[in-house]
Design a protein around this motif. Structure first.
Motif, PDB file in Angstrom:
ATOM      1  N   LEU A   1     -19.386  15.038  -0.492  1.00  0.00           N
ATOM      2  CA  LEU A   1     -18.441  13.920  -0.446  1.00  0.00           C
ATOM      3  C   LEU A   1     -17.472  14.017  -1.618  1.00  0.00           C
ATOM      4  CD1 LEU A   1     -20.796  10.939   0.490  1.00  0.00           C
ATOM      5  CD2 LEU A   1     -19.077  12.021   1.953  1.00  0.00           C
TER       6      LEU A   1
ATOM      7  N   VAL B   1     -25.394  15.969  -0.180  1.00  0.00           N
ATOM      8  CA  VAL B   1     -24.370  15.291   0.619  1.00  0.00           C
ATOM      9  C   VAL B   1     -23.375  14.600  -0.306  1.00  0.00           C
ATOM     10  CG1 VAL B   1     -23.972  13.391   2.256  1.00  0.00           C
ATOM     11  CG2 VAL B   1     -25.795  15.055   2.687  1.00  0.00           C
ATOM     12  N   LEU B   2     -23.865  13.975  -1.368  1.00  0.00           N
ATOM     13  CA  LEU B   2     -22.977  13.314  -2.329  1.00  0.00           C
ATOM     14  C   LEU B   2     -22.017  14.317  -2.957  1.00  0.00           C
ATOM     15  CD1 LEU B   2     -22.076  10.819  -3.938  1.00  0.00           C
ATOM     16  CD2 LEU B   2     -23.963  11.291  -5.535  1.00  0.00           C
TER      17      LEU B   2
ATOM     18  N   HIS C   1     -27.408  10.470   6.196  1.00  0.00           N
ATOM     19  CA  HIS C   1     -27.489  10.725   4.755  1.00  0.00           C
ATOM     20  C   HIS C   1     -26.371   9.997   4.000  1.00  0.00           C
ATOM     21  CE1 HIS C   1     -30.853  13.413   4.818  1.00  0.00           C
ATOM     22  NE2 HIS C   1     -30.232  14.325   5.569  1.00  0.00           N
ATOM     23  N   VAL C   2     -25.158  10.012   4.542  1.00  0.00           N
ATOM     24  CA  VAL C   2     -24.037   9.312   3.900  1.00  0.00           C
ATOM     25  C   VAL C   2     -24.369   7.828   3.805  1.00  0.00           C
ATOM     26  CG1 VAL C   2     -21.620   8.600   4.139  1.00  0.00           C
ATOM     27  CG2 VAL C   2     -22.262  10.991   4.538  1.00  0.00           C
ATOM     28  N   SER C   3     -24.881   7.256   4.873  1.00  0.00           N
ATOM     29  CA  SER C   3     -25.237   5.834   4.878  1.00  0.00           C
ATOM     30  C   SER C   3     -26.290   5.529   3.822  1.00  0.00           C
ATOM     31  CB  SER C   3     -25.750   5.443   6.267  1.00  0.00           C
ATOM     32  OG  SER C   3     -26.155   4.101   6.277  1.00  0.00           O
TER      33      SER C   3
ATOM     34  N   ASN D   1     -17.575  14.856   7.647  1.00  0.00           N
ATOM     35  CA  ASN D   1     -18.951  14.952   8.144  1.00  0.00           C
ATOM     36  C   ASN D   1     -19.195  16.297   8.817  1.00  0.00           C
ATOM     37  OD1 ASN D   1     -19.492  12.395   7.224  1.00  0.00           O
ATOM     38  ND2 ASN D   1     -19.339  11.420   9.216  1.00  0.00           N
TER      39      ASN D   1
ATOM     40  N   ALA E   1     -18.002   6.917  -3.094  1.00  0.00           N
ATOM     41  CA  ALA E   1     -19.037   7.915  -3.360  1.00  0.00           C
ATOM     42  C   ALA E   1     -18.413   9.191  -3.930  1.00  0.00           C
ATOM     43  CB  ALA E   1     -19.815   8.226  -2.086  1.00  0.00           C
TER      44      ALA E   1
ATOM     45  N   ARG F   1     -17.165   6.037   1.530  1.00  0.00           N
ATOM     46  CA  ARG F   1     -17.359   7.424   1.112  1.00  0.00           C
ATOM     47  C   ARG F   1     -16.360   7.812   0.029  1.00  0.00           C
ATOM     48  NH1 ARG F   1     -18.112  10.577   5.671  1.00  0.00           N
ATOM     49  NH2 ARG F   1     -17.476  12.474   4.638  1.00  0.00           N
TER      50      ARG F   1
ATOM     51  N   GLU G   1     -29.764  14.138  -0.109  1.00  0.00           N
ATOM     52  CA  GLU G   1     -28.751  13.097  -0.312  1.00  0.00           C
ATOM     53  C   GLU G   1     -27.821  13.464  -1.462  1.00  0.00           C
ATOM     54  OE1 GLU G   1     -31.484   9.396   1.369  1.00  0.00           O
ATOM     55  OE2 GLU G   1     -31.374   9.776  -0.784  1.00  0.00           O
TER      56      GLU G   1
ATOM     57  N   VAL H   1     -25.835  13.975   9.061  1.00  0.00           N
ATOM     58  CA  VAL H   1     -24.907  13.778   7.939  1.00  0.00           C
ATOM     59  C   VAL H   1     -24.592  12.292   7.800  1.00  0.00           C
ATOM     60  CG1 VAL H   1     -22.579  14.201   7.044  1.00  0.00           C
ATOM     61  CG2 VAL H   1     -23.869  16.071   8.100  1.00  0.00           C
ATOM     62  N   LYS H   2     -24.266  11.645   8.910  1.00  0.00           N
ATOM     63  CA  LYS H   2     -23.933  10.217   8.879  1.00  0.00           C
ATOM     64  C   LYS H   2     -25.094   9.396   8.326  1.00  0.00           C
ATOM     65  CE  LYS H   2     -20.654  10.445  12.685  1.00  0.00           C
ATOM     66  NZ  LYS H   2     -20.363  10.044  14.073  1.00  0.00           N
TER      67      LYS H   2
END
Length: 96
Positions: A43, A39-40, A66-68, A49, A82, A79, A36, A63-64
Protein backbone atom coordinates in the motif's frame (compact mmCIF):
# COMPACT_ATOMS: atom_id res chain seq x y z
CA UNK A 1 -14.72 6.49 -2.06
CA UNK A 2 -12.69 8.04 -4.82
CA UNK A 3 -10.19 6.04 -6.82
CA UNK A 4 -6.76 7.39 -7.63
CA UNK A 5 -4.80 6.05 -10.60
CA UNK A 6 -1.93 3.87 -9.26
CA UNK A 7 0.73 5.88 -11.10
CA UNK A 8 -0.60 9.11 -9.54
CA UNK A 9 -0.68 7.47 -6.12
CA UNK A 10 2.95 6.41 -6.47
CA UNK A 11 4.05 9.93 -7.45
CA UNK A 12 2.02 11.44 -4.61
CA UNK A 13 3.52 9.07 -2.05
CA UNK A 14 7.05 9.60 -3.35
CA UNK A 15 6.65 13.37 -3.14
CA UNK A 16 5.13 13.13 0.32
CA UNK A 17 7.87 10.83 1.57
CA UNK A 18 10.54 13.18 0.25
CA UNK A 19 9.14 16.05 2.33
CA UNK A 20 8.52 14.18 5.56
CA UNK A 21 10.73 12.36 8.01
CA UNK A 22 9.90 9.12 9.79
CA UNK A 23 8.46 9.89 13.19
CA UNK A 24 7.61 7.10 15.59
CA UNK A 25 6.37 3.56 15.25
CA UNK A 26 2.62 3.88 14.78
CA UNK A 27 0.29 2.34 17.33
CA UNK A 28 -0.98 -1.05 16.26
CA UNK A 29 1.88 -1.82 13.88
CA UNK A 30 3.06 -4.60 16.18
CA UNK A 31 -0.42 -6.18 15.98
CA UNK A 32 -0.11 -6.83 12.25
CA UNK A 33 0.67 -10.32 10.99
CA UNK A 34 3.65 -10.73 8.67
CA UNK A 35 1.30 -10.90 5.68
CA UNK A 36 -0.60 -7.78 6.79
CA UNK A 37 2.70 -5.96 7.10
CA UNK A 38 3.63 -7.05 3.56
CA UNK A 39 0.29 -5.71 2.34
CA UNK A 40 0.91 -2.44 4.20
CA UNK A 41 4.29 -2.08 2.48
CA UNK A 42 2.58 -2.65 -0.87
CA UNK A 43 0.00 0.00 0.00
CA UNK A 44 2.88 2.33 0.83
CA UNK A 45 4.23 1.73 -2.65
CA UNK A 46 0.88 2.72 -4.10
CA UNK A 47 0.02 -0.69 -5.53
CA UNK A 48 -3.53 -1.61 -6.48
CA UNK A 49 -5.23 -4.71 -5.05
CA UNK A 50 -4.51 -6.54 -8.30
CA UNK A 51 -0.82 -5.58 -8.18
CA UNK A 52 -0.57 -6.59 -4.51
CA UNK A 53 -2.13 -9.95 -5.31
CA UNK A 54 0.33 -10.60 -8.11
CA UNK A 55 3.32 -9.60 -6.00
CA UNK A 56 2.29 -11.68 -2.98
CA UNK A 57 0.75 -14.56 -4.97
CA UNK A 58 -2.69 -14.19 -3.40
CA UNK A 59 -6.14 -13.50 -4.81
CA UNK A 60 -7.74 -10.06 -4.90
CA UNK A 61 -10.40 -11.09 -2.38
CA UNK A 62 -7.64 -12.10 0.03
CA UNK A 63 -5.88 -8.78 -0.59
CA UNK A 64 -9.10 -6.92 0.23
CA UNK A 65 -9.41 -8.90 3.46
CA UNK A 66 -5.84 -8.06 4.47
CA UNK A 67 -6.29 -4.37 3.58
CA UNK A 68 -9.46 -4.26 5.68
CA UNK A 69 -7.68 -5.86 8.64
CA UNK A 70 -4.73 -3.46 8.31
CA UNK A 71 -7.08 -0.48 8.32
CA UNK A 72 -8.97 -1.82 11.33
CA UNK A 73 -5.88 -2.69 13.38
CA UNK A 74 -4.26 0.68 12.65
CA UNK A 75 -7.54 2.59 13.10
CA UNK A 76 -7.35 4.11 9.62
CA UNK A 77 -10.16 5.18 7.29
CA UNK A 78 -8.55 4.64 3.88
CA UNK A 79 -5.76 2.93 2.02
CA UNK A 80 -4.26 6.36 1.34
CA UNK A 81 -3.88 6.87 5.10
CA UNK A 82 -2.28 3.42 5.29
CA UNK A 83 0.12 4.32 2.49
CA UNK A 84 1.14 7.53 4.24
CA UNK A 85 1.61 5.68 7.52
CA UNK A 86 3.82 3.09 5.79
CA UNK A 87 5.92 5.90 4.30
CA UNK A 88 6.15 7.72 7.65
CA UNK A 89 7.18 4.55 9.48
CA UNK A 90 9.98 3.93 6.98
CA UNK A 91 8.47 0.61 5.83
CA UNK A 92 8.73 1.45 2.14
CA UNK A 93 12.19 1.11 0.63
CA UNK A 94 13.52 4.13 -1.24
CA UNK A 95 13.43 3.65 -4.99
CA UNK A 96 15.84 6.47 -5.73
Amino acid sequence: DGVIEPSVTRRLLTAFAATSKPTRTPDGLDQLTDREREVLVCLGEGLSNQEIGKRLFIGETTVKTHVSRVLTKLDLKSRVQAAILAQDAGLVPDTE
